[in-house]
Design a protein around this motif. Structure first.
Motif, short mmCIF file in Angstrom:
data_model
loop_
_atom_site.label_atom_id
_atom_site.label_comp_id
_atom_site.label_asym_id
_atom_site.label_seq_id
_atom_site.Cartn_x
_atom_site.Cartn_y
_atom_site.Cartn_z
N ARG A 214 8.47 -2.94 -12.13
CA ARG A 214 7.64 -4.06 -12.18
C ARG A 214 6.62 -3.72 -13.09
O ARG A 214 5.84 -4.86 -14.13
CB ARG A 214 7.80 -4.84 -10.94
CG ARG A 214 6.75 -6.59 -11.89
CD ARG A 214 7.72 -7.28 -12.74
NE ARG A 214 6.79 -8.31 -12.84
CZ ARG A 214 6.14 -8.85 -14.27
NH1 ARG A 214 6.12 -7.09 -15.01
NH2 ARG A 214 5.60 -9.41 -14.53
N GLY A 215 5.23 -2.75 -12.79
CA GLY A 215 4.68 -2.12 -13.23
C GLY A 215 4.67 -1.50 -14.24
O GLY A 215 4.07 -1.96 -15.24
N ALA A 216 5.73 -1.04 -14.78
CA ALA A 216 6.77 -0.46 -15.98
C ALA A 216 6.27 -1.24 -17.19
O ALA A 216 6.34 -1.07 -18.56
CB ALA A 216 7.69 0.40 -15.90
N ILE A 217 7.23 -2.92 -16.64
CA ILE A 217 7.28 -3.80 -17.50
C ILE A 217 6.22 -4.61 -18.03
O ILE A 217 5.82 -5.17 -18.73
CB ILE A 217 8.14 -5.15 -16.82
CG1 ILE A 217 8.94 -4.03 -16.70
CG2 ILE A 217 8.21 -6.05 -17.91
CD1 ILE A 217 10.64 -5.88 -15.33
N ALA A 218 4.69 -4.32 -16.83
CA ALA A 218 4.04 -5.57 -17.51
C ALA A 218 3.32 -4.40 -18.48
O ALA A 218 1.87 -4.79 -19.35
CB ALA A 218 3.09 -4.85 -15.83
N ALA A 219 3.29 -2.79 -18.43
CA ALA A 219 2.41 -2.26 -18.83
C ALA A 219 3.05 -2.32 -20.54
O ALA A 219 2.34 -2.15 -21.53
CB ALA A 219 2.55 -0.84 -18.55
N LEU A 220 3.95 -2.27 -20.47
CA LEU A 220 4.78 -2.38 -21.76
C LEU A 220 4.31 -4.15 -22.47
O LEU A 220 3.49 -4.15 -23.17
CB LEU A 220 6.23 -2.39 -21.83
CG LEU A 220 6.88 -1.01 -21.58
CD1 LEU A 220 8.34 -1.23 -21.34
CD2 LEU A 220 6.28 -0.71 -22.78
N GLU A 221 4.28 -5.27 -21.67
CA GLU A 221 4.18 -6.61 -21.43
C GLU A 221 2.38 -6.59 -22.24
O GLU A 221 2.05 -6.93 -22.79
CB GLU A 221 4.07 -7.03 -20.72
CG GLU A 221 5.28 -7.46 -20.74
CD GLU A 221 5.77 -8.56 -19.50
OE1 GLU A 221 6.63 -9.36 -18.85
OE2 GLU A 221 4.38 -8.56 -18.28
N SER A 222 1.43 -5.44 -21.95
CA SER A 222 -0.14 -5.19 -22.02
C SER A 222 -0.09 -5.30 -23.79
O SER A 222 -1.39 -5.53 -24.52
CB SER A 222 -0.95 -4.26 -21.66
OG SER A 222 -0.23 -3.13 -21.35
N GLY A 223 0.93 -4.48 -24.46
CA GLY A 223 0.52 -4.13 -26.19
C GLY A 223 0.87 -2.94 -26.00
O GLY A 223 2.07 -2.83 -25.90
N PRO A 224 2.17 -2.43 -27.68
CA PRO A 224 2.07 -1.15 -28.10
C PRO A 224 2.28 0.19 -27.33
O PRO A 224 1.08 -0.22 -27.06
CB PRO A 224 1.39 -0.97 -29.14
CG PRO A 224 1.33 -2.44 -29.76
CD PRO A 224 0.79 -3.07 -28.99
N GLN A 225 2.73 0.42 -26.88
CA GLN A 225 2.78 1.89 -25.64
C GLN A 225 3.86 3.06 -26.56
O GLN A 225 4.88 2.59 -27.03
CB GLN A 225 2.95 1.61 -23.84
CG GLN A 225 2.29 0.28 -23.66
CD GLN A 225 0.98 0.76 -23.28
OE1 GLN A 225 0.98 1.91 -23.47
NE2 GLN A 225 0.40 -0.33 -23.32
N GLN A 226 3.83 4.09 -26.45
CA GLN A 226 4.16 5.30 -26.70
C GLN A 226 5.51 6.11 -26.46
O GLN A 226 6.45 6.30 -26.50
CB GLN A 226 3.77 6.30 -26.86
CG GLN A 226 2.50 6.34 -27.93
CD GLN A 226 1.74 7.59 -27.97
OE1 GLN A 226 1.90 8.58 -27.33
NE2 GLN A 226 1.07 7.91 -29.91
N GLY A 227 5.39 5.07 -24.93
CA GLY A 227 6.66 5.58 -23.93
C GLY A 227 7.92 4.36 -23.11
O GLY A 227 7.17 2.84 -24.17
N SER A 228 8.44 5.17 -23.37
CA SER A 228 9.39 3.74 -22.61
C SER A 228 9.34 3.14 -21.40
O SER A 228 8.94 3.86 -20.14
CB SER A 228 11.10 4.24 -22.99
OG SER A 228 11.19 5.70 -22.07
N LEU A 229 10.32 1.67 -21.00
CA LEU A 229 10.27 1.61 -20.17
C LEU A 229 10.58 2.65 -18.57
O LEU A 229 10.04 2.66 -17.92
CB LEU A 229 10.86 0.36 -19.76
CG LEU A 229 11.78 -0.08 -18.21
CD1 LEU A 229 10.58 -1.29 -18.20
CD2 LEU A 229 12.61 -1.47 -19.18
N ILE A 230 11.45 3.47 -18.77
CA ILE A 230 11.62 4.82 -18.42
C ILE A 230 10.82 5.46 -18.18
O ILE A 230 10.52 5.99 -16.82
CB ILE A 230 13.10 5.49 -18.81
CG1 ILE A 230 14.33 4.73 -18.79
CG2 ILE A 230 13.52 6.56 -17.32
CD1 ILE A 230 15.05 4.93 -19.72
N THR A 231 10.08 5.95 -18.87
CA THR A 231 8.43 6.89 -18.82
C THR A 231 7.76 6.29 -17.80
O THR A 231 6.97 6.85 -17.13
CB THR A 231 8.05 7.11 -20.78
OG1 THR A 231 9.34 8.17 -20.82
CG2 THR A 231 6.81 8.17 -20.12
#
Length: 252
Positions: free
Chosen positions: A37-54
């Protein structure tokens, strides 16, 4: 081999009869859920270089489960036998020491693999719920779980070794936890030192640092060197466990 399989299934049954196993299973599933869930929230916050797995496997939540799983799964393997007094019965039976070590070790490895099933399901359920809109690179997913398997081989072997040293399960767990933590901290230590140490030493530490391995494999790269490194160390600690038990067996 029949003796080995008998010992394996006996140890596996004892895992499922123990409430500790279900506590560990629930704890790992919950912590990995928070990590996901924390990984999803990080990706929702804006463009990221890492993937959901990272983001899932480099989060603090993931490391919480990582450090506590191995001591809890291995602390009772040999320490409990000595505490309950079944040690002498086991080693006066017509079984070889390596069969005892491998039977208990393989049961721990099997249960360790079961712990990651809810974590895998998180990705597939999320992809199904988003109708495939979520980008989950299959290669990165497979290489990450391959690395987790080899990391488990190593840390479970360490836990077997520490459990063979004492009759106190808490002491065995603390020793196993301390070793896993020190192995992880090595990578952080080098990052702190920067270039104040020789490059050859930094390259060596990057080769053995767990944090570095996770970052490489979650990006989808398959490096066989960490796999050889972890499997070699697993063999070393299983051999040490065998020697410790063989020594104690001759004293029975």
């Amino acid at each position: 081999m029949s003796v080995l399989f008998t010992l394996f299934f006996k140890e596996l049954r004892s895992f499922f009869y123990s409430p500790v196993a279900y506590v560990v299973l629930a704890m790992v599933a919950a912590i990995n859920g928070f990590s996901f869930r924390g990984a999803i929230a990080a990706l929702e916050s804006g463009p990221q270089q890492g993937s959901l797995i990272t983001f899932t496997f480099t989060s603090p939540w993931f490391w919480w489960s990582y450090f506590f799983v191995f001591p809890l799964l291995t602390m009772r393997l040999f320490a409990e036998e000595r505490k309950l007094g079944t040690w002498e019965t086991l080693f006066t039976a017509p079984v070889r020491t390596w069969q005892v070590v491998m039977g208990k070790y393989l049961a721990a490895v099997f249960f360790y693999c079961l712990l990651w099933i809810p974590s895998v399901l998180n990705f597939f359920v999320f992809q199904w719920m988003t109708a495939g809109a979520a980008d989950i690179p299959a290669g990165a997913l497979y290489t990450t779980y391959l690395l987790l398997f080899f990391m488990g081989l190593f840390n479970l072997a360490v836990g077997c070794f520490t459990s063979s040293l004492t009759s106190n399960q808490i002491v065995a767990a603390v020793l196993s936890f301390t070793f896993s933590l020190l192995h992880f901290v090595v990578g952080i230590f080098v990052l702190y030192l920067g270039r104040r140490v020789p490059d050859a030493f930094i390259d060596l530490v990057h080769y053995i640092a767990t944090k570095e391995h996770i970052e490489v494999f979650t990006s989808g790269l398959l490096d066989t060197r960490p796999l050889v490194y972890y499997s070699s160390l697993a063999f070393l600690f299983l051999a040490l466990t065998h020697y410790v038990l063989e020594f104690r067996r001759w004293r029975v």
